[in-house]
Design a protein around this motif. Sequence first.
Motif, mmCIF file in Angstrom:
data_model
loop_
_atom_site.group_PDB
_atom_site.id
_atom_site.type_symbol
_atom_site.label_atom_id
_atom_site.label_comp_id
_atom_site.label_asym_id
_atom_site.label_seq_id
_atom_site.Cartn_x
_atom_site.Cartn_y
_atom_site.Cartn_z
ATOM 1 N N ALA A 53 0.847 -1.200 0.000
ATOM 2 C CA ALA A 53 0.000 0.000 0.000
ATOM 3 C C ALA A 53 0.881 1.248 0.000
ATOM 4 O O ALA A 53 0.629 2.212 -0.728
ATOM 5 C CB ALA A 53 -0.932 0.002 1.207
ATOM 6 N N PHE A 54 1.925 1.207 0.815
ATOM 7 C CA PHE A 54 2.852 2.345 0.864
ATOM 8 C C PHE A 54 3.503 2.573 -0.500
ATOM 9 O O PHE A 54 3.525 3.687 -1.024
ATOM 10 C CB PHE A 54 3.925 2.084 1.927
ATOM 11 N N ILE A 55 4.005 1.494 -1.074
ATOM 12 C CA ILE A 55 4.705 1.625 -2.353
ATOM 13 C C ILE A 55 3.769 2.153 -3.434
ATOM 14 O O ILE A 55 4.121 3.045 -4.208
ATOM 15 C CB ILE A 55 5.315 0.270 -2.776
ATOM 16 N N LEU A 56 2.540 1.618 -3.470
ATOM 17 C CA LEU A 56 1.613 2.034 -4.526
ATOM 18 C C LEU A 56 1.218 3.497 -4.395
ATOM 19 O O LEU A 56 1.053 4.202 -5.375
ATOM 20 C CB LEU A 56 0.356 1.154 -4.511
ATOM 21 N N SER A 57 1.043 3.964 -3.159
ATOM 22 C CA SER A 57 0.520 5.321 -3.019
ATOM 23 C C SER A 57 1.619 6.369 -2.866
ATOM 24 O O SER A 57 1.384 7.543 -3.118
ATOM 25 C CB SER A 57 -0.442 5.396 -1.838
ATOM 26 N N GLN A 58 2.817 5.960 -2.454
ATOM 27 C CA GLN A 58 3.824 6.966 -2.119
ATOM 28 C C GLN A 58 5.023 7.019 -3.055
ATOM 29 O O GLN A 58 5.821 7.936 -2.950
ATOM 30 C CB GLN A 58 4.339 6.745 -0.684
ATOM 31 N N THR A 59 5.189 6.036 -3.918
ATOM 32 C CA THR A 59 6.388 6.061 -4.758
ATOM 33 C C THR A 59 6.032 6.316 -6.221
ATOM 34 O O THR A 59 4.899 6.108 -6.645
ATOM 35 C CB THR A 59 7.171 4.736 -4.694
ATOM 36 N N GLY B 8 4.764 3.231 -7.963
ATOM 37 C CA GLY B 8 3.338 2.969 -7.754
ATOM 38 C C GLY B 8 2.475 3.741 -8.734
ATOM 39 O O GLY B 8 1.542 3.204 -9.338
ATOM 40 N N ARG B 9 2.802 5.022 -8.926
ATOM 41 C CA ARG B 9 2.044 5.819 -9.886
ATOM 42 C C ARG B 9 2.186 5.257 -11.288
ATOM 43 O O ARG B 9 1.249 5.263 -12.080
ATOM 44 C CB ARG B 9 2.566 7.247 -9.901
ATOM 45 N N HIS B 10 3.398 4.782 -11.600
ATOM 46 C CA HIS B 10 3.621 4.267 -12.944
ATOM 47 C C HIS B 10 2.818 2.994 -13.185
ATOM 48 O O HIS B 10 2.362 2.749 -14.296
ATOM 49 C CB HIS B 10 5.117 4.037 -13.179
ATOM 50 N N VAL B 11 2.666 2.172 -12.141
ATOM 51 C CA VAL B 11 1.840 0.970 -12.271
ATOM 52 C C VAL B 11 0.420 1.366 -12.673
ATOM 53 O O VAL B 11 -0.165 0.805 -13.612
ATOM 54 C CB VAL B 11 1.821 0.174 -10.948
ATOM 55 N N TYR B 12 -0.136 2.363 -11.988
ATOM 56 C CA TYR B 12 -1.482 2.829 -12.336
ATOM 57 C C TYR B 12 -1.513 3.409 -13.747
ATOM 58 O O TYR B 12 -2.438 3.138 -14.521
ATOM 59 C CB TYR B 12 -1.956 3.891 -11.338
ATOM 60 N N ALA B 13 -0.499 4.222 -14.074
ATOM 61 C CA ALA B 13 -0.501 4.892 -15.382
ATOM 62 C C ALA B 13 -0.430 3.869 -16.518
ATOM 63 O O ALA B 13 -1.127 4.003 -17.524
ATOM 64 C CB ALA B 13 0.666 5.872 -15.471
ATOM 65 N N VAL B 14 0.400 2.834 -16.330
ATOM 66 C CA VAL B 14 0.540 1.817 -17.372
ATOM 67 C C VAL B 14 -0.779 1.067 -17.559
ATOM 68 O O VAL B 14 -1.205 0.787 -18.676
ATOM 69 C CB VAL B 14 1.685 0.842 -17.027
ATOM 70 N N GLY B 15 -1.463 0.761 -16.447
ATOM 71 C CA GLY B 15 -2.731 0.049 -16.554
ATOM 72 C C GLY B 15 -3.834 0.912 -17.132
ATOM 73 O O GLY B 15 -4.746 0.434 -17.798
ATOM 74 N N ASP B 16 -3.739 2.191 -16.876
ATOM 75 C CA ASP B 16 -4.755 3.135 -17.306
ATOM 76 C C ASP B 16 -4.721 3.315 -18.812
ATOM 77 O O ASP B 16 -5.726 3.177 -19.500
ATOM 78 C CB ASP B 16 -4.428 4.474 -16.629
ATOM 79 N N ASP B 17 -3.562 3.649 -19.341
ATOM 80 C CA ASP B 17 -3.408 3.890 -20.773
ATOM 81 C C ASP B 17 -1.929 3.711 -21.109
ATOM 82 O O ASP B 17 -1.113 4.590 -20.853
ATOM 83 C CB ASP B 17 -3.888 5.314 -21.111
ATOM 84 N N LYS B 18 -1.610 2.542 -21.674
ATOM 85 C CA LYS B 18 -0.207 2.194 -21.952
ATOM 86 C C LYS B 18 0.470 3.221 -22.841
ATOM 87 O O LYS B 18 1.592 3.649 -22.578
ATOM 88 C CB LYS B 18 -0.154 0.844 -22.666
ATOM 89 N N GLU B 19 -0.200 3.599 -23.922
ATOM 90 C CA GLU B 19 0.419 4.507 -24.884
ATOM 91 C C GLU B 19 0.650 5.888 -24.259
ATOM 92 O O GLU B 19 1.712 6.493 -24.453
ATOM 93 C CB GLU B 19 -0.464 4.590 -26.137
ATOM 94 N N ALA B 20 -0.326 6.351 -23.472
ATOM 95 C CA ALA B 20 -0.148 7.644 -22.806
ATOM 96 C C ALA B 20 1.044 7.579 -21.856
ATOM 97 O O ALA B 20 1.851 8.506 -21.787
ATOM 98 C CB ALA B 20 -1.414 8.030 -22.052
ATOM 99 N N ALA B 21 1.169 6.465 -21.135
ATOM 100 C CA ALA B 21 2.286 6.316 -20.206
ATOM 101 C C ALA B 21 3.608 6.320 -20.966
ATOM 102 O O ALA B 21 4.580 6.956 -20.552
ATOM 103 C CB ALA B 21 2.130 5.023 -19.411
ATOM 104 N N ARG B 22 3.640 5.623 -22.105
ATOM 105 C CA ARG B 22 4.871 5.581 -22.900
ATOM 106 C C ARG B 22 5.249 6.981 -23.373
ATOM 107 O O ARG B 22 6.399 7.409 -23.252
ATOM 108 C CB ARG B 22 4.662 4.662 -24.115
ATOM 109 N N LEU B 23 4.265 7.714 -23.892
ATOM 110 C CA LEU B 23 4.556 9.053 -24.397
ATOM 111 C C LEU B 23 4.953 10.010 -23.276
ATOM 112 O O LEU B 23 5.693 10.963 -23.492
ATOM 113 C CB LEU B 23 3.348 9.613 -25.163
ATOM 114 N N ALA B 24 4.452 9.751 -22.069
ATOM 115 C CA ALA B 24 4.829 10.608 -20.942
ATOM 116 C C ALA B 24 6.254 10.303 -20.473
ATOM 117 O O ALA B 24 6.781 10.997 -19.608
ATOM 118 C CB ALA B 24 3.843 10.427 -19.799
ATOM 119 N N GLY B 25 6.857 9.259 -21.026
ATOM 120 C CA GLY B 25 8.245 8.979 -20.691
ATOM 121 C C GLY B 25 8.427 7.847 -19.702
ATOM 122 O O GLY B 25 9.450 7.760 -19.030
ATOM 123 N N ILE B 26 7.424 6.975 -19.583
ATOM 124 C CA ILE B 26 7.553 5.832 -18.681
ATOM 125 C C ILE B 26 7.974 4.616 -19.510
ATOM 126 O O ILE B 26 7.435 4.381 -20.589
ATOM 127 C CB ILE B 26 6.209 5.559 -17.975
#
Lengths: 267, 348
Positions: free
Chosen positions: B210-216, B219-237
Amino acid sequence: MTLIDGSTAAGAPAPVREPILTAKKLVKTYGRVVGLDGVSLELYPGEVLAIIGDNGAGKSTLIKCLTGAEVADEGEITLDGKPVQFKRPQDAHAAGIETVYQTLAVSPALDVASNLFLGRELRRAGLLGSVFRMVDKKGMRKRAKQELSDLGISTLQDVTVAVENLSGGQRQAVAVARAAAFGSKVVVLDEPTAALGVRESNQVLQLVKNLRDRGIPVILISHNMPHVFEVADRIHIQRLGKCAATITPQSHSMTDAVAIMTGARKA
Amino acid sequence: MTQPTPTANPATGQHDLAEEFLDRTTPLSRLRGVMHRYPAISPAVVLVIAIIVFGMLNERFLNPANLSLITQQVAVVGTLAIAQTLIILTAGIDLSVGAVMVLSSMVIAQFTVQNGLPPIMGLIAGLVVALAAGALNGFLVTRLRLPPFIVTLGTLNVFVALTLLYSNGATVRGGDMPDLLTWTGTTFSVGGVNFTMGVLLMLVLYVVIAFILSQTAWGRHVYAVGDDKEAARLAGISVSRVLMSVYLAAGAILAIGAWIQIGRSNAASPNAGTDLNLDSITAVVIGGTSLFGGRGTIWGTLLGALIVGVFRNGLSLAGLDVLWQTFAVGVLIVLAVSVDQWIRKVRK
Ligand SMILES: Nc1ncnc2c1ncn2[C@@H]1O[C@H](COP(=O)(O)OP(=O)(O)OP(=O)(O)O)[C@@H](O)[C@H]1O
Ligand SMILES: [Mg+2]
């Protein structure tokens, strides 16, 4: 409204200046579809270069190849005179090139502040940051607010709102704010005003001028001819995957530009 | 998370965003907005109601001994569900979590009992095998770009077969194992309720993840990748790197699950984990995490695992056939997915 000082008044760039960013003979194919067919482009310091062209002319493909979102099959890109190879968007970010893609590339479930800093989050100071890798949520929110108000985007006050709850125009504002905040060398905008109202469109145009005044060159893709003719120093006309002509608002009228764009007239 | 009162912004004469939220006037749509923002709310409500109802149906339900039993029944699937949550958040799914856990538990037991290695080496061997399994899934998903459902359907069978081949189908009894391996089954008491070390270990894992997902940033990148892979890639992840790290993290969590399983059943059995693949998905879905990725919380998953445990236990105390427990869990899944679909309609 900021006053543009006389030294950077619109007009052709001084010929002695070296281009910041160049592309030579870029080719990009998708299967049998030719997206780019040997396109060259030069971007000079302190200028706004508009790219216009019909749907499918290859405008987005061109800027994707320039910013690491796609890798061109052939051709060469230089930055400050040195050849560069952007394999991923982060390579272009590292070089100071920021892009608002046509698809916006925002993460709907994350909030506004998280989106602004996505991929380059701020860390907390001290052990919390270095050992526990904690991100500095407060700091990012504060800076996100600052960036948005610097842009004059007043419709977006709560930066903790998830982007999926925003209107199309507000999402676009988030993407533009991100590019403006991090772009230190070149800012590329692919149809940044497509979903915006009149007032917000004018703010983006003003932002483009502000960036230019700060010495940061801008590549602007737009279908809106009055906008293009208002802010552009030069206009790159893309047609069927090729560069049909590069003109200036002084040398050609809007009617000429549209005629070249549609192939009704040769440059 | 304060919402300002609806006022027109005096500076611009424009309505601000907060007003747009409050414009959704019907109570139902406002409820949907709240559930959208806090997806763990509905499982929390369901859990509380279930505990009250089962407590009224049978007074033995709230006995300390029974509550202790429920937590123990939840420990293994609750741990597997942590790994499952990470993968589902990236819009993936892992059908092989139970199989990996069982394979890892057999390696831990065999290395220690048959090969005579120190128990700590057995645990490390189990960790290595689970990490390798995660790496295989991650490799197939990121390099060969195969859908996670198909990948893990395949590796599920591979891991089950490997487990049976490796163990010759034989169970290793807890009595033959060193204490360290069955340590997760030892109990301690809090306010008259006995908990096992395995339950504690599971809870610690929840806190850490829970700490890792919400504070690091990760964690944000995990959500971003699941949300929209291409958007995450273009954002530099680096999408592949995030996905690979998720599958590896899942592997490590499954190895801990294997250790908890050995303590729970006081044995390592090659036939232990067949239900656990689907049960872990059930816990995640009931916990409010979206199968489409990018939305959900790890605490929702804990609630989901507890709901399943409470339903199974409560229904059996009420004297209902085990088939009705399965029936009830099935209904819960369908309800949870329907609620998720309804909540997602907030997105215009
Ligand atoms: N990922 C892709 N896969 C296949 N074909 C593609 C892909 N991206 C672009 N194309 C093709 O490349 C050509 C140029 O597309 P591009 O998106 O660059 O056009 P555009 O000038 O930006 O158009 P618009 O004004 O509609 O945005 C089109 O024919 C398009 O179909
Ligand atoms: Mg385009």
